[in-house]
Structures are given as C-alpha cells and as structure tokens.
Design a protein around this motif. Structure first.
Motif, PDB file in Angstrom:
ATOM      1  N   ALA A  28       0.852  -1.185   0.000  1.00  0.00           N
ATOM      2  CA  ALA A  28       0.000   0.000   0.000  1.00  0.00           C
ATOM      3  C   ALA A  28       0.887   1.233   0.000  1.00  0.00           C
ATOM      4  O   ALA A  28       1.851   1.305   0.757  1.00  0.00           O
ATOM      5  CB  ALA A  28      -0.905   0.001   1.232  1.00  0.00           C
ATOM      6  N   VAL A  29       0.556   2.182  -0.877  1.00  0.00           N
ATOM      7  CA  VAL A  29       1.276   3.453  -0.906  1.00  0.00           C
ATOM      8  C   VAL A  29       0.261   4.579  -0.799  1.00  0.00           C
ATOM      9  O   VAL A  29      -0.883   4.436  -1.232  1.00  0.00           O
ATOM     10  CB  VAL A  29       2.135   3.609  -2.185  1.00  0.00           C
ATOM     11  N   GLU A  30       0.677   5.669  -0.181  1.00  0.00           N
ATOM     12  CA  GLU A  30      -0.235   6.786  -0.009  1.00  0.00           C
ATOM     13  C   GLU A  30       0.538   8.101   0.005  1.00  0.00           C
ATOM     14  O   GLU A  30       1.757   8.113   0.161  1.00  0.00           O
ATOM     15  CB  GLU A  30      -1.057   6.649   1.276  1.00  0.00           C
ATOM     16  N   VAL A  31      -0.211   9.171  -0.158  1.00  0.00           N
ATOM     17  CA  VAL A  31       0.343  10.519  -0.137  1.00  0.00           C
ATOM     18  C   VAL A  31      -0.421  11.312   0.912  1.00  0.00           C
ATOM     19  O   VAL A  31      -1.655  11.257   0.952  1.00  0.00           O
ATOM     20  CB  VAL A  31       0.185  11.201  -1.519  1.00  0.00           C
ATOM     21  N   GLU A  32       0.314  12.038   1.760  1.00  0.00           N
ATOM     22  CA  GLU A  32      -0.344  12.909   2.737  1.00  0.00           C
ATOM     23  C   GLU A  32      -1.124  13.983   1.985  1.00  0.00           C
ATOM     24  O   GLU A  32      -0.669  14.471   0.946  1.00  0.00           O
ATOM     25  CB  GLU A  32       0.687  13.636   3.611  1.00  0.00           C
ATOM     26  N   GLU A  33      -2.289  14.338   2.509  1.00  0.00           N
ATOM     27  CA  GLU A  33      -3.000  15.465   1.910  1.00  0.00           C
ATOM     28  C   GLU A  33      -2.730  16.710   2.741  1.00  0.00           C
ATOM     29  O   GLU A  33      -2.787  16.682   3.966  1.00  0.00           O
ATOM     30  CB  GLU A  33      -4.496  15.191   1.781  1.00  0.00           C
ATOM     31  N   GLY A  49      -0.737  17.235  -2.659  1.00  0.00           N
ATOM     32  CA  GLY A  49      -0.092  16.032  -2.151  1.00  0.00           C
ATOM     33  C   GLY A  49       1.177  16.382  -1.411  1.00  0.00           C
ATOM     34  O   GLY A  49       1.951  17.220  -1.857  1.00  0.00           O
ATOM     35  N   LYS A  52       5.055  11.071   0.543  1.00  0.00           N
ATOM     36  CA  LYS A  52       4.568   9.738   0.184  1.00  0.00           C
ATOM     37  C   LYS A  52       5.118   8.723   1.186  1.00  0.00           C
ATOM     38  O   LYS A  52       6.201   8.898   1.735  1.00  0.00           O
ATOM     39  CB  LYS A  52       5.024   9.361  -1.221  1.00  0.00           C
ATOM     40  N   SER A  53       4.350   7.671   1.399  1.00  0.00           N
ATOM     41  CA  SER A  53       4.807   6.585   2.268  1.00  0.00           C
ATOM     42  C   SER A  53       4.164   5.291   1.798  1.00  0.00           C
ATOM     43  O   SER A  53       3.251   5.295   0.976  1.00  0.00           O
ATOM     44  CB  SER A  53       4.459   6.852   3.739  1.00  0.00           C
ATOM     45  N   GLY A  54       4.648   4.201   2.327  1.00  0.00           N
ATOM     46  CA  GLY A  54       4.101   2.912   1.946  1.00  0.00           C
ATOM     47  C   GLY A  54       4.307   1.882   3.032  1.00  0.00           C
ATOM     48  O   GLY A  54       4.996   2.125   4.032  1.00  0.00           O
TER      49      GLY A  54
END
Length: 136
Positions: A28-33, A49, A52-54
């Motif tokens: 899973a990867v995501e970007v802080e809003e 954005g 990023k982290s995962g």
C-alpha cells in the motif's frame, strides 16, 4: 473487463524469494494530503499532495528449520532491506509489473496463532524511500 486471481504472487526481501512461505502480500502506498485552502477558494477545500509513504504487509507460514523463513527474517530485524513484489512469479512485463524499494524490518512474530492454527507470522514493514514500478 480483465480480472485476475492471485495464485502465484512473487515476494522477496533482501534478495531472497520468500514466495514459498507467503500466503498474503499487500503493498500500500499513499500521499499525505495538505490543506492549502484560502479565502479565494470560495468555500471549497484545496488540497496538495505531501510526503509519500508505503507499507508492505505479509503473512508467512512459519518454518523454524535452518535456512528457512524464521532464520532468514530474524537477522534482518531492525534493518532496512530491499523488497520486490509482483502479481505473479512470471517475468516482469506490462501485465506483470514489479514494485521495488526498501522496507524497515520493524517486527517479526516468531510465534503466532491459537490451538489448532497453522503457524503463521503476520507482519507489516514500512517503506523507506521511494517505491518504484517497472514493466521491464
């Protein structure tokens, strides 16, 4: 619409193919809003954005024999190692992309389960640095 059932996912840590022990692997990867809303937005939120982290989550079937999963993961605890995951163990292609990067081996559960359960180890490793996608 093409569909797929995961039957031969490939997962490797520190250059070691762990697919024979893995019964589940999730990347899973995501970007802080980041909220950059100003009065000029007329009441609408404006987002950008951020960092990023995962996370690589795996469930392994446990094996304590020499050179098996427990003896592979145990010495990695606390270190950052490369990883690779693919939908299948076939060659990397446009329909079988590989995702690579590094993860911090922050946990290992050498013993997990209840009476009558198979011996497993469910773990989550945060990514460290970029996660890359390649099709060749």
């Amino acid at each position: 619409m093409p569909m797929m059932v995961l039957t031969s996912e490939y997962v490797a840590l520190a250059g070691v193919d762990l697919s024979e022990y893995a019964r589940k692997a999730e990347l899973a990867v995501e970007v802080e809003e980041k909220d950059v809303t100003t009065y000029a937005a007329a009441g609408w939120k404006v987002l950008l954005g951020g960092l990023k982290s995962g996370e690589l989550g795996c469930e392994f079937l446990q094996d304590y024999a020499a050179t098996r999963i427990d003896s592979i993961i145990w010495p990695l605890l606390g270190t950052v190692v490369p990883f690779e995951v693919r939908p299948t163990n076939a060659v990397v292609s446009a329909s079988n992309p590989k995702y690579t990067g590094s993860v911090l081996v922050k946990e290992w559960k050498p013993i997990e389960g209840s009476v009558g359960d198979e011996a497993t180890s469910g773990v989550s490793f945060p990514t460290s640095g970029a996660v890359l996608r390649a099709t060749a």
